[in-house]
Enzyme design. Structure first.
Site, PDB file in Angstrom:
ATOM      1  N   ARG A  32      -6.064  41.943   5.763  1.00 17.66           N
ATOM      2  CA  ARG A  32      -7.070  42.487   5.061  1.00 17.66           C
ATOM      3  C   ARG A  32      -7.695  43.854   5.932  1.00 17.66           C
ATOM      4  NH1 ARG A  32     -10.193  38.818   1.253  1.00 17.66           N
ATOM      5  NH2 ARG A  32      -9.081  36.756   1.590  1.00 17.66           N
TER       6      ARG A  32
ATOM      7  N   GLY B 137     -11.594  36.667   6.887  1.00 19.80           N
ATOM      8  CA  GLY B 137     -10.847  36.175   6.032  1.00 19.80           C
ATOM      9  C   GLY B 137     -11.723  35.739   4.941  1.00 19.80           C
TER      10      GLY B 137
ATOM     11  N   CYS C 172     -13.551  33.525   3.728  1.00 22.60           N
ATOM     12  CA  CYS C 172     -15.156  33.018   4.228  1.00 22.60           C
ATOM     13  C   CYS C 172     -16.048  34.313   4.428  1.00 22.60           C
ATOM     14  CB  CYS C 172     -15.345  32.173   5.464  1.00 22.60           C
ATOM     15  SG  CYS C 172     -17.099  31.841   5.947  1.00 22.60           S
TER      16      CYS C 172
ATOM     17  N   GLY D 130       1.596  38.935   8.901  1.00 19.38           N
ATOM     18  CA  GLY D 130       2.570  38.396  10.024  1.00 19.38           C
ATOM     19  C   GLY D 130       3.789  37.302   9.400  1.00 19.38           C
TER      20      GLY D 130
ATOM     21  N   GLY E  49     -17.015  21.435  -9.173  1.00 21.53           N
ATOM     22  CA  GLY E  49     -17.094  21.386  -7.443  1.00 21.53           C
ATOM     23  C   GLY E  49     -18.141  22.405  -6.935  1.00 21.53           C
TER      24      GLY E  49
ATOM     25  N   GLU F 148     -15.977  19.799 -16.873  1.00 23.55           N
ATOM     26  CA  GLU F 148     -15.503  19.067 -15.707  1.00 23.55           C
ATOM     27  C   GLU F 148     -14.431  17.894 -16.205  1.00 23.55           C
ATOM     28  OE1 GLU F 148     -15.249  18.823 -12.205  1.00 23.55           O
ATOM     29  OE2 GLU F 148     -14.332  16.994 -12.512  1.00 23.55           O
TER      30      GLU F 148
ATOM     31  N   THR G  98     -11.200  25.246  -9.800  1.00 24.45           N
ATOM     32  CA  THR G  98     -10.397  23.764  -9.868  1.00 24.45           C
ATOM     33  C   THR G  98      -9.721  23.569  -8.466  1.00 24.45           C
ATOM     34  OG1 THR G  98      -8.408  24.932 -10.884  1.00 24.45           O
ATOM     35  CG2 THR G  98     -10.091  23.888 -12.246  1.00 24.45           C
TER      36      THR G  98
ATOM     37  N   ALA H 122     -15.159  25.883   6.141  1.00 23.67           N
ATOM     38  CA  ALA H 122     -14.892  27.028   7.450  1.00 23.67           C
ATOM     39  C   ALA H 122     -15.347  26.506   8.777  1.00 23.67           C
ATOM     40  CB  ALA H 122     -15.858  28.063   7.381  1.00 23.67           C
TER      41      ALA H 122
ATOM     42  N   HIS I   9     -44.575  17.981  11.882  1.00 23.98           N
ATOM     43  CA  HIS I   9     -45.243  17.761  10.650  1.00 23.98           C
ATOM     44  C   HIS I   9     -45.898  18.990  10.307  1.00 23.98           C
ATOM     45  CE1 HIS I   9     -47.432  16.147   7.250  1.00 23.98           C
ATOM     46  NE2 HIS I   9     -48.682  16.696   7.902  1.00 23.98           N
TER      47      HIS I   9
HETATM   48  P1  NAI Z   1     -13.213  21.335  -6.031  1.00 24.80           P
HETATM   49  O1  NAI Z   1     -12.222  20.760  -5.397  1.00 24.80           O
HETATM   50  O2  NAI Z   1     -14.665  21.115  -5.236  1.00 24.80           O
HETATM   51  O3  NAI Z   1     -13.530  21.046  -7.467  1.00 24.80           O
HETATM   52  C1  NAI Z   1     -12.749  21.391  -8.410  1.00 24.80           C
HETATM   53  C2  NAI Z   1     -12.986  20.488  -9.818  1.00 24.80           C
HETATM   54  O4  NAI Z   1     -12.402  20.857 -10.658  1.00 24.80           O
HETATM   55  C3  NAI Z   1     -12.937  18.798  -9.279  1.00 24.80           C
HETATM   56  O5  NAI Z   1     -14.036  18.496  -9.870  1.00 24.80           O
HETATM   57  C4  NAI Z   1     -11.917  18.555 -10.537  1.00 24.80           C
HETATM   58  O6  NAI Z   1     -12.137  17.582 -11.132  1.00 24.80           O
HETATM   59  C5  NAI Z   1     -12.016  19.764 -11.414  1.00 24.80           C
HETATM   60  N1  NAI Z   1     -10.883  20.218 -12.456  1.00 24.80           N
HETATM   61  C6  NAI Z   1      -9.599  20.158 -12.000  1.00 24.80           C
HETATM   62  N2  NAI Z   1      -8.781  20.813 -13.171  1.00 24.80           N
HETATM   63  C7  NAI Z   1      -9.545  20.633 -14.341  1.00 24.80           C
HETATM   64  C8  NAI Z   1      -9.244  20.664 -15.708  1.00 24.80           C
HETATM   65  N3  NAI Z   1      -8.116  21.136 -16.103  1.00 24.80           N
HETATM   66  N4  NAI Z   1     -10.403  20.824 -16.373  1.00 24.80           N
HETATM   67  C9  NAI Z   1     -11.821  20.474 -15.938  1.00 24.80           C
HETATM   68  N5  NAI Z   1     -12.013  20.294 -14.615  1.00 24.80           N
HETATM   69  C10 NAI Z   1     -11.005  20.237 -13.800  1.00 24.80           C
HETATM   70  O7  NAI Z   1     -12.791  22.706  -5.815  1.00 24.80           O
HETATM   71  P2  NAI Z   1     -13.660  24.192  -5.699  1.00 24.80           P
HETATM   72  O8  NAI Z   1     -15.071  23.980  -6.092  1.00 24.80           O
HETATM   73  O9  NAI Z   1     -12.708  25.369  -6.481  1.00 24.80           O
HETATM   74  O10 NAI Z   1     -13.555  24.565  -4.201  1.00 24.80           O
HETATM   75  C11 NAI Z   1     -12.419  24.863  -3.386  1.00 24.80           C
HETATM   76  C12 NAI Z   1     -12.452  24.569  -1.973  1.00 24.80           C
HETATM   77  O11 NAI Z   1     -13.448  25.370  -1.543  1.00 24.80           O
HETATM   78  C13 NAI Z   1     -12.987  23.195  -1.704  1.00 24.80           C
HETATM   79  O12 NAI Z   1     -12.185  22.621  -0.835  1.00 24.80           O
HETATM   80  C14 NAI Z   1     -14.428  23.231  -1.220  1.00 24.80           C
HETATM   81  O13 NAI Z   1     -14.910  22.264  -0.131  1.00 24.80           O
HETATM   82  C15 NAI Z   1     -14.200  24.965  -0.629  1.00 24.80           C
HETATM   83  N6  NAI Z   1     -15.291  25.402  -0.631  1.00 24.80           N
HETATM   84  C16 NAI Z   1     -16.679  25.068   0.096  1.00 24.80           C
HETATM   85  C17 NAI Z   1     -18.094  25.674  -0.011  1.00 24.80           C
HETATM   86  C18 NAI Z   1     -18.913  25.223   0.935  1.00 24.80           C
HETATM   87  O14 NAI Z   1     -18.782  24.378   1.661  1.00 24.80           O
HETATM   88  N7  NAI Z   1     -19.937  25.325   0.416  1.00 24.80           N
HETATM   89  C19 NAI Z   1     -18.070  26.705  -0.923  1.00 24.80           C
HETATM   90  C20 NAI Z   1     -17.037  27.012  -1.447  1.00 24.80           C
HETATM   91  C21 NAI Z   1     -15.714  26.372  -1.578  1.00 24.80           C
END
Ligand code: NAI
Length: 462
Positions: free
Chosen positions: A35, A40, A42, A115, A178, A199, A267, A317, A441
């Site tokens: 990039r 990255g 994040c 790389g 998610g 969902e 997803t 991250a 408090h």
């Molecule tokens: P996720 O795995 O958290 O959620 C994906 C959702 O999509 C699940 O609930 C699943 O059941 C649903 N799904 C899958 N296929 C589907 C379909 N065909 N129709 C309807 N629903 C469906 O994935 P997400 O939100 O994309 O995040 C990806 C990664 O990034 C995760 O590991 C997350 O922890 C990380 N992340 C973390 C953040 C944070 O720590 N605040 C912020 C953004 C991402």
């Protein structure tokens, strides 16, 4: 050409932190990043830009919902989306240039380009091949593709495109309830977009405590998000002005349709290993496509390690950064260690959601005897004084020893509150240890103490 002690492939939170730590430990180190900016996913298209937009959009939500009660009268709220995106970019730039500064300070060479491991101890970047004693793969992850959906990052987007929309959409359909779906869904709902979340499961935020998921869904509905759970999106057809989503409804067993100006596919993500040359050296993958590592982050090939989203574990991250530090220490001959049992996970909505350790569902499944200490924010003076009393703190402790096994929070500043419990768990603390600690408090943290009290003699303000 000088030989490196360590070349890291990937300059995200795993890779760049590993590079800085290695530099601090006196290793001759380089970090390969293609990039234009370090940091990255994040820093460039993930955690940081989404937090900037969440902050800005939440101000709008506050102005629309609470300002008049607070005694602030404003004639009209005007959202200047172009300026909001500029603000978002300025936070990205401040963070990515900070990493560049830290690289210089710690004598880390940034090799700009993609790389490829050509053979053990040799990494090709552009036309040059660099020699190194060790390699750390920190190439992260990319959004998972869904069959029947062609992402164009304009009208059908992943989180990357959702952070760069040309204009505020009238309607947004989000596939997946998610972390990404709910954070970005909040941004647009607060800015006035009609947001519908589809969902697959019959609940939101899978993997998190069910009690939290239920309360959180109610809170988000109050903020205008609409949920369709138990539905499987099968395809999205592009149309002029609106996209048509077809989904299977598990309750009626029929195919239903939903239309929205923009569709966000959220997803999940998958490990990114394309073009990395791992087949040149025979690095083993797991059946899920992650790089297979041992508890020292070593792959099956001597001198090649991997960390972060590209290996197993939560795609977070801070988990990647912790592993980056540990692997740098191991390579420098020290003892690197990550306690994977105590990694917090956070959703940066308002209120925030934060969790660490075991959920109630986990404990039941494992047959572990536990007790629950739960305290509603309705009894927390600070939360009430800022009109943010929807939520709770729940501590799960071992029935016999009172040792804390998990904590689940819905609260303003939950991202910071959870750290007290992470530290307590690292020290093997009991709920009583937290209950006996003085908490300032009025703070939200008093709700954590009250939940700890609820594991024993009982809370004061409930
Ligand atoms: P996720 O795995 O958290 O959620 C994906 C959702 O999509 C699940 O609930 C699943 O059941 C649903 N799904 C899958 N296929 C589907 C379909 N065909 N129709 C309807 N629903 C469906 O994935 P997400 O939100 O994309 O995040 C990806 C990664 O990034 C995760 O590991 C997350 O922890 C990380 N992340 C973390 C953040 C944070 O720590 N605040 C912020 C953004 C991402």
């Amino acid at each position: 050409m000088a030989k490196y002690d360590l070349i890291i492939i990937g300059g995200g939170p795993g890779g760049y932190v590993c590079a800085i730590k290695a530099g601090q430990l006196g290793l001759k180190v380089a970090c390969v990043e293609s990039r234009a900016k370090l940091g990255g996913t994040c820093l460039n298209v993930g955690c940081i830009p989404s937090k900037a937009l969440l902050h800005a959009a939440h101000q709008v939500h506050e102005a629309n919902t609470n300002f008049s009660t607070l005694g602030i009268d404003i004639a009209k709220i005007n959202v200047n989306w172009t300026q909001m995106l500029k603000y978002k970019q300025s936070t990205i730039d401040a963070n990515t240039s900070g990493v560049e500064y830290l690289f210089k300070k710690n004598k880390v060479d940034w090799l700009q380009g993609a790389g490829e491991i050509v053979e053990t101890g040799k990494v090709k970047v552009g036309t040059k091949v660099y020699e190194t004693k060790n390699i750390v793969i920190a190439t992260g992850s990319v959004p998972s593709e869904l069959k029947g959906i062609d992402v164009d990052e304009k009208s059908i987007v992943t989180s990357t495109g959702a952070l760069e929309l040309k204009a505020l959409p009238k309607s947004l359909a989000i596939i997946g309830a998610g972390v990404i779906g709910l954070e970005l869904g909040s941004v647009y709902a607060w800015l006035g977009t009609k947001v519908t979340v589809l969902e697959y499961l019959d609940r939101i935020i899978p993997g998190m405590d069910l009690d939290v998921a239920k309360t959180f869904e109610k809170i988000l509905k109050k903020q205008g998000l609409e949920f369709k759970c138990g539905v499987k999106v099968v395809n999205v057809k592009k149309g002029r002005g609106a996209q048509e989503i077809s989904y299977e409804d598990s309750k009626s067993d029929t195919i239903l349709k939903e239309r929205a100006e923009i569709v966000l596919v959220a997803t999940g993500r998958r490990p990114f290993t394309e073009g990395l040359g791992i087949t040149n050296v025979g690095v083993k993958l797991t059946p899920q496509g992650q790089i297979d590592t041992d508890n020292k982050f070593a792959t099956n090939v001597a001198g090649i390690y991997a960390i972060g989203d590209v290996i197993s574990g939560p795609m977070l991250a801070h988990k990647a950064a912790d592993e980056g530090i540990a692997v740098a220490e191991t390579i420098a001959g020290l003892t690197g260690y990550v306690n994977h049992e105590i990694i917090p996970s956070i959703i940066y909505t308002q209120p925030e959601v934060a969790a660490v350790g075991r959920t109630e569902e986990d404990l039941k499944e494992a047959g572990i005897d536990y007790k629950v200490g739960k305290f509603s924010l309705k009894g927390n003076a600070r939360a009430k004084s800022v009109m943010q009393a929807d939520g709770f703190v729940k501590i799960l402790a071992a029935q016999d020893s009172d040792r804390i096994l998990g904590c689940h929070i819905i609260s303003p500043a939950a991202s910071d509150l959870i750290q007290e419990i992470c530290l307590a768990m690292e020290f093997g603390a009991s709920a009583e240890d937290v209950a006996l600690t003085s908490h300032g408090h009025p703070t939200y943290s008093e709700a954590v103490r009250e939940a700890a009290l609820a594991c024993g003699d009982g809370p004061i303000h409930a």
